[in-house]
Design a protein around this motif. Sequence first.
Motif, PDB file in Angstrom:
ATOM      1  N   ILE A   1       0.830  -1.202   0.000  1.00 19.87           N
ATOM      2  CA  ILE A   1       0.000   0.000   0.000  1.00 19.87           C
ATOM      3  C   ILE A   1       0.869   1.259   0.000  1.00 19.87           C
ATOM      4  O   ILE A   1       0.561   2.252  -0.662  1.00 19.87           O
ATOM      5  N   SER A   2       1.967   1.220   0.737  1.00 21.80           N
ATOM      6  CA  SER A   2       2.888   2.364   0.740  1.00 21.80           C
ATOM      7  C   SER A   2       3.445   2.610  -0.659  1.00 21.80           C
ATOM      8  O   SER A   2       3.546   3.757  -1.112  1.00 21.80           O
ATOM      9  N   LYS A   3       3.786   1.534  -1.356  1.00 22.65           N
ATOM     10  CA  LYS A   3       4.288   1.677  -2.723  1.00 22.65           C
ATOM     11  C   LYS A   3       3.194   2.189  -3.652  1.00 22.65           C
ATOM     12  O   LYS A   3       3.463   2.974  -4.570  1.00 22.65           O
ATOM     13  N   ALA A   4       1.966   1.728  -3.421  1.00 26.44           N
ATOM     14  CA  ALA A   4       0.857   2.172  -4.265  1.00 26.44           C
ATOM     15  C   ALA A   4       0.636   3.676  -4.126  1.00 26.44           C
ATOM     16  O   ALA A   4       0.328   4.363  -5.111  1.00 26.44           O
ATOM     17  N   LYS A   5       0.769   4.191  -2.911  1.00 28.23           N
ATOM     18  CA  LYS A   5       0.617   5.631  -2.696  1.00 28.23           C
ATOM     19  C   LYS A   5       1.668   6.410  -3.485  1.00 28.23           C
ATOM     20  O   LYS A   5       1.365   7.437  -4.112  1.00 28.23           O
ATOM     21  N   VAL A   6       2.896   5.903  -3.446  1.00 32.35           N
ATOM     22  CA  VAL A   6       3.976   6.586  -4.163  1.00 32.35           C
ATOM     23  C   VAL A   6       3.722   6.534  -5.662  1.00 32.35           C
ATOM     24  O   VAL A   6       3.888   7.533  -6.376  1.00 32.35           O
ATOM     25  N   MET A   7       3.295   5.357  -6.157  1.00 31.02           N
ATOM     26  CA  MET A   7       3.037   5.216  -7.587  1.00 31.02           C
ATOM     27  C   MET A   7       1.878   6.097  -8.034  1.00 31.02           C
ATOM     28  O   MET A   7       1.880   6.634  -9.143  1.00 31.02           O
ATOM     29  N   ALA A   8       0.874   6.246  -7.169  1.00 33.65           N
ATOM     30  CA  ALA A   8      -0.316   7.002  -7.547  1.00 33.65           C
ATOM     31  C   ALA A   8      -0.089   8.503  -7.510  1.00 33.65           C
ATOM     32  O   ALA A   8      -0.514   9.225  -8.410  1.00 33.65           O
ATOM     33  N   PHE A   9       0.584   8.975  -6.464  1.00 35.99           N
ATOM     34  CA  PHE A   9       0.638  10.428  -6.257  1.00 35.99           C
ATOM     35  C   PHE A   9       2.036  10.970  -5.969  1.00 35.99           C
ATOM     36  O   PHE A   9       2.199  12.173  -5.825  1.00 35.99           O
ATOM     37  N   GLY A  10       3.015  10.067  -5.880  1.00 40.77           N
ATOM     38  CA  GLY A  10       4.338  10.544  -5.489  1.00 40.77           C
ATOM     39  C   GLY A  10       5.356  10.556  -6.600  1.00 40.77           C
ATOM     40  O   GLY A  10       6.557  10.566  -6.353  1.00 40.77           O
ATOM     41  N   MET A  11       4.886  10.514  -7.838  1.00 44.98           N
ATOM     42  CA  MET A  11       5.806  10.508  -8.971  1.00 44.98           C
ATOM     43  C   MET A  11       6.600  11.818  -9.028  1.00 44.98           C
ATOM     44  O   MET A  11       6.077  12.880  -8.736  1.00 44.98           O
ATOM     45  N   VAL A  12       7.838  11.705  -9.450  1.00 42.75           N
ATOM     46  CA  VAL A  12       8.679  12.907  -9.521  1.00 42.75           C
ATOM     47  C   VAL A  12       8.348  13.745 -10.754  1.00 42.75           C
ATOM     48  O   VAL A  12       8.637  14.927 -10.783  1.00 42.75           O
ATOM     49  N   ASP A  13       7.761  13.108 -11.790  1.00 48.24           N
ATOM     50  CA  ASP A  13       7.418  13.903 -12.969  1.00 48.24           C
ATOM     51  C   ASP A  13       6.080  14.610 -12.735  1.00 48.24           C
ATOM     52  O   ASP A  13       5.426  14.425 -11.727  1.00 48.24           O
ATOM     53  N   ASP A  14       5.694  15.419 -13.703  1.00 43.93           N
ATOM     54  CA  ASP A  14       4.477  16.206 -13.543  1.00 43.93           C
ATOM     55  C   ASP A  14       3.360  15.703 -14.441  1.00 43.93           C
ATOM     56  O   ASP A  14       2.493  16.466 -14.865  1.00 43.93           O
ATOM     57  N   SER A  15       3.363  14.388 -14.728  1.00 38.67           N
ATOM     58  CA  SER A  15       2.345  13.832 -15.618  1.00 38.67           C
ATOM     59  C   SER A  15       0.954  14.011 -15.039  1.00 38.67           C
ATOM     60  O   SER A  15      -0.004  14.319 -15.756  1.00 38.67           O
TER      61      SER A  15
ATOM     62  N   ARG B   1      -5.083  19.727 -18.215  1.00 37.77           N
ATOM     63  CA  ARG B   1      -5.685  19.522 -19.526  1.00 37.77           C
ATOM     64  C   ARG B   1      -7.009  18.759 -19.451  1.00 37.77           C
ATOM     65  O   ARG B   1      -7.706  18.621 -20.451  1.00 37.77           O
ATOM     66  N   GLY B   2      -7.322  18.219 -18.305  1.00 37.25           N
ATOM     67  CA  GLY B   2      -8.480  17.347 -18.172  1.00 37.25           C
ATOM     68  C   GLY B   2      -9.796  18.079 -18.164  1.00 37.25           C
ATOM     69  O   GLY B   2      -9.879  19.301 -18.268  1.00 37.25           O
TER      70      GLY B   2
ATOM     71  N   SER C   1      -6.842  19.019  -6.897  1.00 32.38           N
ATOM     72  CA  SER C   1      -7.927  19.827  -7.472  1.00 32.38           C
ATOM     73  C   SER C   1      -7.517  21.286  -7.615  1.00 32.38           C
ATOM     74  O   SER C   1      -8.070  22.019  -8.446  1.00 32.38           O
ATOM     75  N   GLU C   2      -6.547  21.715  -6.812  1.00 36.30           N
ATOM     76  CA  GLU C   2      -6.076  23.103  -6.891  1.00 36.30           C
ATOM     77  C   GLU C   2      -5.384  23.391  -8.222  1.00 36.30           C
ATOM     78  O   GLU C   2      -5.177  24.553  -8.577  1.00 36.30           O
ATOM     79  N   LEU C   3      -5.024  22.314  -8.950  1.00 38.06           N
ATOM     80  CA  LEU C   3      -4.388  22.515 -10.249  1.00 38.06           C
ATOM     81  C   LEU C   3      -5.376  23.016 -11.292  1.00 38.06           C
ATOM     82  O   LEU C   3      -4.970  23.527 -12.340  1.00 38.06           O
ATOM     83  N   CYS C   4      -6.663  22.817 -11.048  1.00 37.20           N
ATOM     84  CA  CYS C   4      -7.690  23.297 -11.972  1.00 37.20           C
ATOM     85  C   CYS C   4      -7.794  24.821 -11.849  1.00 37.20           C
ATOM     86  O   CYS C   4      -8.245  25.334 -10.824  1.00 37.20           O
ATOM     87  N   LEU C   5      -7.390  25.523 -12.873  1.00 37.59           N
ATOM     88  CA  LEU C   5      -7.387  26.974 -12.817  1.00 37.59           C
ATOM     89  C   LEU C   5      -8.789  27.554 -12.814  1.00 37.59           C
ATOM     90  O   LEU C   5      -9.025  28.616 -12.250  1.00 37.59           O
ATOM     91  N   ASP C   6      -9.721  26.855 -13.439  1.00 38.85           N
ATOM     92  CA  ASP C   6     -11.114  27.279 -13.452  1.00 38.85           C
ATOM     93  C   ASP C   6     -11.791  26.752 -12.187  1.00 38.85           C
ATOM     94  O   ASP C   6     -11.878  25.533 -11.988  1.00 38.85           O
ATOM     95  N   PRO C   7     -12.287  27.626 -11.310  1.00 37.59           N
ATOM     96  CA  PRO C   7     -12.936  27.160 -10.073  1.00 37.59           C
ATOM     97  C   PRO C   7     -14.101  26.206 -10.336  1.00 37.59           C
ATOM     98  O   PRO C   7     -14.317  25.262  -9.579  1.00 37.59           O
TER      99      PRO C   7
END
Length: 500
Positions: free
Chosen positions: A259-273, A280-281, A337-343
């Motif tokens: 589970i710790s690894k899953a958290k890193v894979m899901a949200f802890g990536m070093v890139d900005d994908s 863009r979503g 969610s803060e990445l969404c520039l449109d409120p």
Amino acid sequence: MAERLASVPEESTTVFPAPHPPSSSYRESIRSVDGPEWRIRSSLFPQSSYSGSSYSSSYSGGSNISGCSFGMVSAGVSGFGDGEITKIAHKMVSDGYLQQMVQAFGDQDSDTVLEAWFSELDVPWVLQSRESHGSQFQLQPQELVERWIRSLTLIVVSIEELVAAGDASPAVARFGRASISVMLDFGHTLNLSMPENLQAMLHMYVCVSAASYHMVLVEKSCYMMVLPFLSEARSVVRDTGGLLKRGENKLVQAISDIISKAKVMAFGMVDDSWDIEIVRGRGEVHRSVRMLVDCIVSMREAQASSKESAQSHNIEKLHNLIDDAMDYLKNMIEEKSELCLDPSLRYIFLLNNYNFLAQVVYEPSISLDLELLSAVHHQGLELTPECKKQMDSYLEVSWGQVLSCISASKISGPLRRWISNSSLAKFHSAFHKTYKAQKFWKVPDPRLRSLLREAITKRVISAYRDYLKEHPADLEKQVSAVSSDPDVLEEMVGELFEGR
């Protein structure tokens, strides 16, 4: 166990009739076992996705947490070892094969005996070490785990059968301890530490948990019998149960590491994908959210499967893992969610994700029964407080400014008509601007999409109709245009949130 113990005579003589298994190999019988006793059934959505018509049927890249397409072990705790496995173990004892293996284990080279034993159990590879054989096995994780579960079950039941047959000698204890230790060691060294193999590890945990609890019940039945070998029987059973409990503890820790690894894979990536996809979503549920939700649902299934059997502290550990993962997921959803520039898009993103959690995590009877899920799509959706909060915020931020254009004016006389015309023009402009910006935003759940459209219609279109009723003379010319007709605007609202 109690019935078998009751039939044991006061004295028992062990017989070793043959140096090899009978001509009809037990291995073939073991391979033919195909029932609810050990079979893994698929109960999660295929390919790690929430299917049905609510959400996308697959990730758009990234890890596939349900790569094995496992569900939970369907064997109930109360039925551990029942059925074909017990018949095979009983035959091994009645044939004298198990007694022969126990004696050979003490008299001959133990490794050679274990090789023959595990070969007959159809798991010869459990004796392989990574150092000498590498990290790759010929079998896929699903097949490895299926055979492992089947064989561990047979070993545990075999020990019980030997004790029931009157053989509770130290030699049986040593043979059982060696067999189970090899199985558990192999389970702990398997390369199943990545999130895509979480369900495989959970299957092993549920099996060991059930086996551990089964030996507790067997030990209790021993206390109820008055037999010459009672103390020896209790010692063998207790020793076996203790070994299984320790294995269960290790598996829980392994699950925690995954589970710790899953958290890193899901949200802890070093890139900005993730960040790029959010920007863009169109407010959709991100694949990383789905991945971690798969982990949570799998743990919930394991917790339910082992609720009656697992030690209380291990059940509590699983419960804490689930709660921690949920808290972590919610925090990351809020943060991203803060990445969404449109409120407005931010609140759609939050609404989609919280609604996804509500259905998949908080309503397991729906998320794990796709036929039921399909049936309820046509029923109303009751929003959770969190979802209602996000919807209200969206309506206020997105459509509140549109409504403000036609707010009632207290001015009367000729000036009122000029203000009314101006307000109506602003309303039309704001409405079409909002419609154009949001037309291709995505709300995958048809029930939520319908509810959201109804809320907009009730709040905006109804207010527009009321406004027109209050200004029939002044605004007759304005509403004659097709683009200004309330029915047309309502149809436009009905086109929102389909995505591209």
